[in-house]
Design a protein around this motif. Structure first.
Motif, PDB file in Angstrom:
ATOM      1  N   TYR A  44       0.868  -1.231   0.117  1.00 52.20           N
ATOM      2  CA  TYR A  44      -0.024   0.063   0.050  1.00 52.20           C
ATOM      3  C   TYR A  44       1.060   1.290   0.082  1.00 52.20           C
ATOM      4  O   TYR A  44       0.503   2.117  -0.960  1.00 52.20           O
ATOM      5  CB  TYR A  44      -0.768   0.113   1.171  1.00 52.20           C
ATOM      6  CG  TYR A  44      -1.973  -1.093   1.396  1.00 52.20           C
ATOM      7  CD1 TYR A  44      -3.090  -1.208   0.511  1.00 52.20           C
ATOM      8  CD2 TYR A  44      -1.569  -2.165   2.145  1.00 52.20           C
ATOM      9  CE1 TYR A  44      -3.907  -2.025   0.617  1.00 52.20           C
ATOM     10  CE2 TYR A  44      -2.353  -3.067   2.461  1.00 52.20           C
ATOM     11  CZ  TYR A  44      -3.709  -3.286   1.541  1.00 52.20           C
ATOM     12  OH  TYR A  44      -4.499  -4.413   1.595  1.00 52.20           O
TER      13      TYR A  44
ATOM     14  N   CYS B 249     -12.233   4.007  -2.012  1.00 52.90           N
ATOM     15  CA  CYS B 249     -11.333   2.969  -2.485  1.00 52.90           C
ATOM     16  C   CYS B 249     -11.750   2.730  -3.872  1.00 52.90           C
ATOM     17  O   CYS B 249     -10.775   2.508  -4.641  1.00 52.90           O
ATOM     18  CB  CYS B 249     -11.127   1.913  -1.578  1.00 52.90           C
ATOM     19  SG  CYS B 249     -10.326   2.288  -0.096  1.00 52.90           S
ATOM     20  N   GLU B 250     -13.006   2.377  -4.184  1.00 52.11           N
ATOM     21  CA  GLU B 250     -13.433   2.066  -5.512  1.00 52.11           C
ATOM     22  C   GLU B 250     -13.102   3.133  -6.664  1.00 52.11           C
ATOM     23  O   GLU B 250     -12.629   2.842  -7.858  1.00 52.11           O
ATOM     24  CB  GLU B 250     -14.787   1.852  -5.509  1.00 52.11           C
ATOM     25  CG  GLU B 250     -15.769   2.782  -5.206  1.00 52.11           C
ATOM     26  CD  GLU B 250     -16.280   2.862  -3.943  1.00 52.11           C
ATOM     27  OE1 GLU B 250     -17.442   2.903  -3.470  1.00 52.11           O
ATOM     28  OE2 GLU B 250     -15.407   2.283  -2.893  1.00 52.11           O
TER      29      GLU B 250
ATOM     30  N   LEU C 117      -9.619   2.668  -7.256  1.00 56.44           N
ATOM     31  CA  LEU C 117      -9.260   1.504  -8.187  1.00 56.44           C
ATOM     32  C   LEU C 117      -9.577   1.800  -9.687  1.00 56.44           C
ATOM     33  O   LEU C 117      -8.958   1.288 -10.522  1.00 56.44           O
ATOM     34  CB  LEU C 117     -10.202   0.258  -7.958  1.00 56.44           C
ATOM     35  CG  LEU C 117      -9.572  -0.360  -6.529  1.00 56.44           C
ATOM     36  CD1 LEU C 117     -10.671  -1.420  -5.920  1.00 56.44           C
ATOM     37  CD2 LEU C 117      -8.372  -1.013  -6.853  1.00 56.44           C
ATOM     38  N   GLU C 118     -10.524   2.682  -9.815  1.00 55.04           N
ATOM     39  CA  GLU C 118     -11.019   3.235 -11.049  1.00 55.04           C
ATOM     40  C   GLU C 118      -9.950   3.855 -11.857  1.00 55.04           C
ATOM     41  O   GLU C 118      -9.574   3.786 -12.987  1.00 55.04           O
ATOM     42  CB  GLU C 118     -12.466   3.787 -11.109  1.00 55.04           C
ATOM     43  CG  GLU C 118     -12.946   3.920 -12.357  1.00 55.04           C
ATOM     44  CD  GLU C 118     -13.479   2.763 -13.028  1.00 55.04           C
ATOM     45  OE1 GLU C 118     -13.282   2.556 -14.407  1.00 55.04           O
ATOM     46  OE2 GLU C 118     -13.813   1.717 -12.189  1.00 55.04           O
TER      47      GLU C 118
ATOM     48  N   PHE D 183      -6.606   3.470 -11.475  1.00 50.37           N
ATOM     49  CA  PHE D 183      -5.661   2.646 -11.494  1.00 50.37           C
ATOM     50  C   PHE D 183      -6.007   2.036 -13.284  1.00 50.37           C
ATOM     51  O   PHE D 183      -5.154   1.809 -13.736  1.00 50.37           O
ATOM     52  CB  PHE D 183      -5.700   1.668 -10.674  1.00 50.37           C
ATOM     53  CG  PHE D 183      -5.138   2.012  -9.241  1.00 50.37           C
ATOM     54  CD1 PHE D 183      -4.255   2.988  -9.004  1.00 50.37           C
ATOM     55  CD2 PHE D 183      -5.295   1.296  -7.989  1.00 50.37           C
ATOM     56  CE1 PHE D 183      -3.672   3.371  -8.002  1.00 50.37           C
ATOM     57  CE2 PHE D 183      -4.791   1.613  -6.950  1.00 50.37           C
ATOM     58  CZ  PHE D 183      -4.090   2.815  -7.066  1.00 50.37           C
ATOM     59  N   LYS D 184      -7.190   1.550 -13.234  1.00 47.74           N
ATOM     60  CA  LYS D 184      -7.634   1.065 -14.543  1.00 47.74           C
ATOM     61  C   LYS D 184      -7.556   2.154 -15.510  1.00 47.74           C
ATOM     62  O   LYS D 184      -7.359   1.550 -16.691  1.00 47.74           O
ATOM     63  CB  LYS D 184      -9.175   0.641 -14.410  1.00 47.74           C
ATOM     64  CG  LYS D 184      -9.203  -0.685 -13.543  1.00 47.74           C
ATOM     65  CD  LYS D 184     -10.908  -0.947 -13.549  1.00 47.74           C
ATOM     66  CE  LYS D 184     -11.161  -2.108 -12.270  1.00 47.74           C
ATOM     67  NZ  LYS D 184     -12.619  -2.135 -12.324  1.00 47.74           N
TER      68      LYS D 184
ATOM     69  N   SER E  44      -2.244  -4.489  -9.002  1.00 53.50           N
ATOM     70  CA  SER E  44      -3.303  -5.425  -8.866  1.00 53.50           C
ATOM     71  C   SER E  44      -3.072  -6.050  -7.319  1.00 53.50           C
ATOM     72  O   SER E  44      -4.096  -6.951  -6.898  1.00 53.50           O
ATOM     73  CB  SER E  44      -3.157  -6.547  -9.785  1.00 53.50           C
ATOM     74  OG  SER E  44      -1.782  -7.141  -9.797  1.00 53.50           O
TER      75      SER E  44
ATOM     76  N   ASP F  65      -5.184  -4.827  -2.021  1.00 52.53           N
ATOM     77  CA  ASP F  65      -6.532  -5.204  -1.801  1.00 52.53           C
ATOM     78  C   ASP F  65      -6.939  -4.429  -0.749  1.00 52.53           C
ATOM     79  O   ASP F  65      -6.820  -4.584   0.367  1.00 52.53           O
ATOM     80  CB  ASP F  65      -6.232  -6.550  -0.973  1.00 52.53           C
ATOM     81  CG  ASP F  65      -7.466  -7.326  -0.532  1.00 52.53           C
ATOM     82  OD1 ASP F  65      -8.630  -6.820  -1.101  1.00 52.53           O
ATOM     83  OD2 ASP F  65      -7.553  -8.327   0.029  1.00 52.53           O
ATOM     84  N   PHE F  66      -8.034  -3.533  -1.466  1.00 55.51           N
ATOM     85  CA  PHE F  66      -8.678  -2.505  -0.637  1.00 55.51           C
ATOM     86  C   PHE F  66      -9.818  -3.164   0.106  1.00 55.51           C
ATOM     87  O   PHE F  66     -10.541  -2.529   0.956  1.00 55.51           O
ATOM     88  CB  PHE F  66      -9.113  -1.424  -1.293  1.00 55.51           C
ATOM     89  CG  PHE F  66      -8.145  -0.546  -2.259  1.00 55.51           C
ATOM     90  CD1 PHE F  66      -6.948   0.002  -1.181  1.00 55.51           C
ATOM     91  CD2 PHE F  66      -8.059  -0.370  -3.294  1.00 55.51           C
ATOM     92  CE1 PHE F  66      -6.120   0.698  -1.561  1.00 55.51           C
ATOM     93  CE2 PHE F  66      -6.933   0.350  -4.006  1.00 55.51           C
ATOM     94  CZ  PHE F  66      -6.120   0.868  -3.160  1.00 55.51           C
TER      95      PHE F  66
END
Length: 530
Positions: A34, A117-118, A121-122, A124-125, A145, A148-149
């Motif tokens: 992290y 957190c989502e 993650l978006e 990062f994508k 990858s 792990d959130f």
């Protein structure tokens, strides 16, 4: 090693302090991904903001410039500014970050307790998507990858996990990295990796080689050889070992880095580390995979100027008999034991070494004298005249283990059949958690290797005939006898002690005479009484 200035020390310590957000929730082995991942994402954001400043020709309010350029519909030379700016990002940086996905934007939402957190993650994508069809894509695919959130150690509820990661982002965003881009920030990243290794215990050796050991390997590899252009580490870890060796090459700006690691998290950290140190996408080829299970690399480059390795502790491998058909092992006729794969890694590395290259590998002491299959492999290496040096290192210099190790140097183009044995086991400074090799001690080891001259009690140049006579055993004490230093003699102290003894002797003589006289008087008195 160059002494750090105060700005770098401050940067390092403040970055490390930011980890306190996670330190009470999980171990260093768990939270390192992290911390390192988010620092790297901030690094990418800062790169993007700097690019905006250059494009817009401003040196302040970079975020405003970035937002303005990213969405500008102004037509310049027939094209919208936003298209030109995004093309510049792709061409110069190899990636694009949307304004709402900049690190500072996430810090702002975290301060306002709106971070999720989502959303990260978006982001990062989106980052990975922006690199598709670009040379940078292999460096970014799946890069985050392993974060792990949903990890319950971040919090039992989604809101708690959002808050924990948000607090870490806020802490990292407070760190002033202005003027620290490039080398300084990369060095701070290296510092964090070292600190995390120190806290990770036995897991540490899987991803980090102590800087002092890496420096020894770098000095030896770059000595008296053709310019090192290609470097390979089959157990890549954090990539720090490769980078240290690369820094010492004659032309570091053209070095190509190759590596593989079985641990996906370490594969990701290594890619981040290489990019942080300015290694171009066209100069890095690293993979996530088991180097022993499936040979790699096989094309277009499969032989390297230098191969370096610090093997993971307690590794194992599948030594099925069918592996003897593998060209890496077939010459030896036997396979390394399943629970002691050190020689399997060595054979793999040697197979990928160029005819004029140098290989440096950290091994346990047992590899020097183990019998059976290991002994046969060692004998074959000696008969092929491929072992160039055996260097005994001090105990407790590797993170997570107090056991001493050895550094073995191998070549394919030796012109003499001798081996230099160096016993550097006593060359260290005591540390609170680990012992350390100083710059002088590193230089002494490297110089002794280069000069290949016997130094009683420290180094011995040994012929193949001598090794053969010793049953192909390479234990350092067989060839280098420790000389116990004579104790220092304090002549002044001895003189004072002799004077004291003389004084005590005179006093004893006087006491004796007094007792003798008393005894005579007593005897005379007795005679008179009779």
């Amino acid at each position: 090693m160059v002494e750090k200035n105060s700005q770098v020390v401050t940067l390092e310590s403040t970055l490390w302090d930011a980890a306190s957000v996670l330190r009470g929730k999980m171990t260093a082995e768990e939270y390192k991904n992290y911390l390192l991942g988010l620092i790297f994402y901030r690094f990418l954001s800062e790169q993007a903001l700097e690019a905006a400043g250059v494009f817009a020709m401003v040196d302040s309010d970079m975020t405003d410039a970035y937002v303005r350029m990213f969405h500008s519909l102004n037509i310049v030379q027939g094209r919208a500014e936003q298209d030109q700016f995004r093309d510049q990002l792709r061409e110069n940086l190899g990636f694009v970050i949307k304004p709402e996905n900049l690190f500072g934007a996430f810090a702002k939402s975290a301060q306002e307790r709106e971070f999720k957190c989502e959303d990260l993650l978006e982001a990062f994508k989106d980052l990975e998507e922006s690199t598709k069809e670009l040379p940078s894509y292999p460096a970014f695919v799946g890069l985050f990858s392993d974060l792990d959130f949903n990890n319950p150690k971040l919090g039992l509820t989604k809101a708690q996990r959002d808050r924990t990661i948000g607090q870490l982002i806020i802490a990292l965003n407070k760190v002033n990295i202005e003027g620290h881009h490039g080398e300084f920030l990369a060095d701070a990243y290296e510092y964090l990796i070292a600190q995390l290794a120190s806290e990770s215990g036995k897991k540490a050796e899987e991803f980090y080689t102590p800087r002092s050991v890496a420096e020894i390997m770098a000095h030896i590899i770059n000595y008296d050889c053709e310019p090192v252009i290609t470097l390979y580490d089959p157990v890549l870890g954090s990539g720090s070992l490769l980078l240290t060796v690369g820094e010492h090459t004659k032309e570091p700006e053209i070095v190509h880095y190759y590596g593989q690691d079985v641990n996906p998290a370490m594969y990701n950290v290594a890619r981040m580390n290489l990019m942080m140190h300015g290694v171009g996408y066209d100069r890095m080829d690293v993979r996530n995979g088991d180097s022993l299970d499936k040979d790699w690399p096989i094309a277009p480059v499969s032989k390297f100027d230098a191969v370096v390795m610090n093997l993971p502790i307690q590794a194992q491998w599948d030594n099925d008999f069918s592996r003897l058909r593998d060209e890496r092992y077939q010459e030896y006729g036997v396979l390394a034991p399943a629970d002691r794969p050190e020689y399997a890694f060595l054979q793999h590395g040697l197979h990928h070494l160029s005819e004029t290259g140098t290989m440096a590998i950290v091994l346990p002491h047992s590899a020097l004298f183990a019998g059976d299959n290991e002994g046969e492999i060692r004998q074959k290496l000696l008969e092929n005249n491929q072992i160039d040096a055996v260097i005994g290192l001090p105990e407790n210099i590797f993170h997570g283990t107090e056991q001493p190790a050895v550094l073995m140097i191998l070549k394919k183009n030796k012109t003499t059949d001798d081996i230099i044995f160096i016993d550097a086991s006593q060359e260290f400074e005591y540390g609170l958690t680990e012992n350390k090799l100083t710059d002088d001690e590193i230089e002494k080891i490297a110089t002794t290797y280069k000069n290949r001259v016997t130094h009683p009690g420290y180094a011995e140049l040994v012929t193949f005939a001598d090794v053969k006579e010793n049953g192909y055993i390479l234990s350092i004490p067989r060839y280098v006898s420790q000389i116990q230093p004579e104790p220092e003699i304090d002549l002044l102290q001895i003189k004072e002690r002799l004077e004291q003894i003389d004084s005590e002797l005179v006093q004893a003589q006087q006491d004796f005479k007094a007792l003798e006289a008393e005894l005579i008087d007593t005897t005379k008195s007795g005679d008179l009484h009779d």
